[in-house]
Write an enzyme that holds these catalytic residues in place. Structure first.
Site, PDB file in Angstrom:
ATOM      1  N   ASP A 155       0.890  -1.305  -0.060  1.00  0.00           N
ATOM      2  CA  ASP A 155       0.128  -0.068  -0.162  1.00  0.00           C
ATOM      3  C   ASP A 155       0.750   1.254  -0.040  1.00  0.00           C
ATOM      4  OD1 ASP A 155      -2.805   1.210   0.201  1.00  0.00           O
ATOM      5  OD2 ASP A 155      -2.086   2.111   2.121  1.00  0.00           O
ATOM      6  N   GLU A 207       0.831   5.875   0.381  1.00  0.00           N
ATOM      7  CA  GLU A 207       0.269   7.239   0.727  1.00  0.00           C
ATOM      8  C   GLU A 207       0.819   8.298  -0.406  1.00  0.00           C
ATOM      9  OE1 GLU A 207      -2.655   7.246   1.977  1.00  0.00           O
ATOM     10  OE2 GLU A 207      -2.512   5.361   3.171  1.00  0.00           O
ATOM     11  N   GLU A 232      -6.310  18.273   1.222  1.00  0.00           N
ATOM     12  CA  GLU A 232      -7.243  17.024   1.101  1.00  0.00           C
ATOM     13  C   GLU A 232      -6.357  15.808   1.335  1.00  0.00           C
ATOM     14  OE1 GLU A 232      -6.700  19.285  -1.129  1.00  0.00           O
ATOM     15  OE2 GLU A 232      -8.875  20.433  -1.172  1.00  0.00           O
ATOM     16  N   HIS A 289      -5.432   6.893   7.287  1.00  0.00           N
ATOM     17  CA  HIS A 289      -4.803   5.635   6.407  1.00  0.00           C
ATOM     18  C   HIS A 289      -3.439   5.825   6.699  1.00  0.00           C
ATOM     19  CE1 HIS A 289      -7.989   5.414   2.918  1.00  0.00           C
ATOM     20  NE2 HIS A 289      -8.587   6.154   3.830  1.00  0.00           N
ATOM     21  N   ASP A 320      -2.503  -0.225   6.592  1.00  0.00           N
ATOM     22  CA  ASP A 320      -3.367  -0.922   5.661  1.00  0.00           C
ATOM     23  C   ASP A 320      -2.772  -2.163   4.906  1.00  0.00           C
ATOM     24  OD1 ASP A 320      -4.906   1.362   6.311  1.00  0.00           O
ATOM     25  OD2 ASP A 320      -4.689   2.403   4.478  1.00  0.00           O
TER      26      ASP A 320
END
Length: 230
Positions: free
Chosen positions: A7, A9, A52, A150, A155
């Site tokens: 995963d 980010e 965001e 997250h 994750d």
């Protein structure tokens, strides 16, 4: 079989618009089960962090300012994943960012054929249902209460559990090969044990005289009984 659950980010949705990878987390699986080996790095994106994106993962420019560049971790990352299949939730997103980072450094892209997309697996298994990670954790009763934001490694760890359920769940003792640290005799240790049963004489199944008489009387009352046909 070795697999890597992965995963990332990022600072946004599109690497072609200048967004960068800021965190990568990997969990090693052997025969679909975690081995305890992980790879986890934060990366300095060399740019600002949109609000965001910060709301999603909580990684600020200040936090990332002293972290290594992707160029400094790429060798360790590629060594860790090796040539194993990559289990990713929404694989196209993460693969685009990883390949964009690799392209900047002149490395060949990782082929999409290496990826196993758990979003596609979930949508096929549960048509019409939510396929995000939180929804799948709820469906499979996987505790994700500690997931307030997250995080690539967290994750990946949750996704490893989800993936196990998507492929049918854990079946102890069915591994054919010894996993890491299990030794070659693991399968043999799961061999069945002899079960001792008490011997019982077979029961007689012939009717008693009383049962025969009762049957004859019952048949006599029937019209055109099948027992009387020749």
């Amino acid at each position: 079989m070795r697999e890597i659950v992965l995963d990332t980010e990022t600072t946004g949705f599109d690497p072609l618009s200048g967004h960068r990878l800021v965190e990568i987390g990997c969990v090693e699986l052997f025969n679909h089960l975690p081995t305890g080996e992980v790879f986890h790095r934060y990366c300095n994106p060399e740019r600002d962090m949109p609000e965001e994106a910060f709301k999603v993962h909580g990684l600020s420019v200040e936090f990332l300012s002293d972290k290594p560049l992707f160029a400094e971790i790429v060798a360790d990352f590629l060594e860790f994943i090796g040539d194993a299949p990559l289990v990713i939730h929404n694989a196209e997103f993460d693969m685009r960012f990883i390949n964009a980072e690799l392209a900047r450094l002149g490395f060949p892209a990782l082929p999409m054929s290496r990826s196993i997309d758990t979003v596609m697996m979930a949508r096929k298994k549960f048509p019409g249902a939510q396929a995000n990670l939180d929804a799948l954790c709820r469906r499979f009763e996987i505790d994700n209460t500690h997931r307030t934001k997250h995080g690539a490694l967290l994750d990946s760890e949750l996704l490893a559990e989800v993936y196990l359920q998507l492929i049918g769940g854990r079946q102890p003792g069915l591994e054919l090969g010894g996993g890491k640290g299990n030794g070659a005799g693991s399968a043999a240790s799961a061999s069945t044990q002899e079960v001792k049963r008490d011997f019982r004489e077979p029961r007689p199944h012939g009717p008693t005289e009383e049962e025969t008489a009762a049957h004859t009387a019952f048949v006599a009352k029937l019209k055109n009984a099948v027992w009387l046909r020749e």
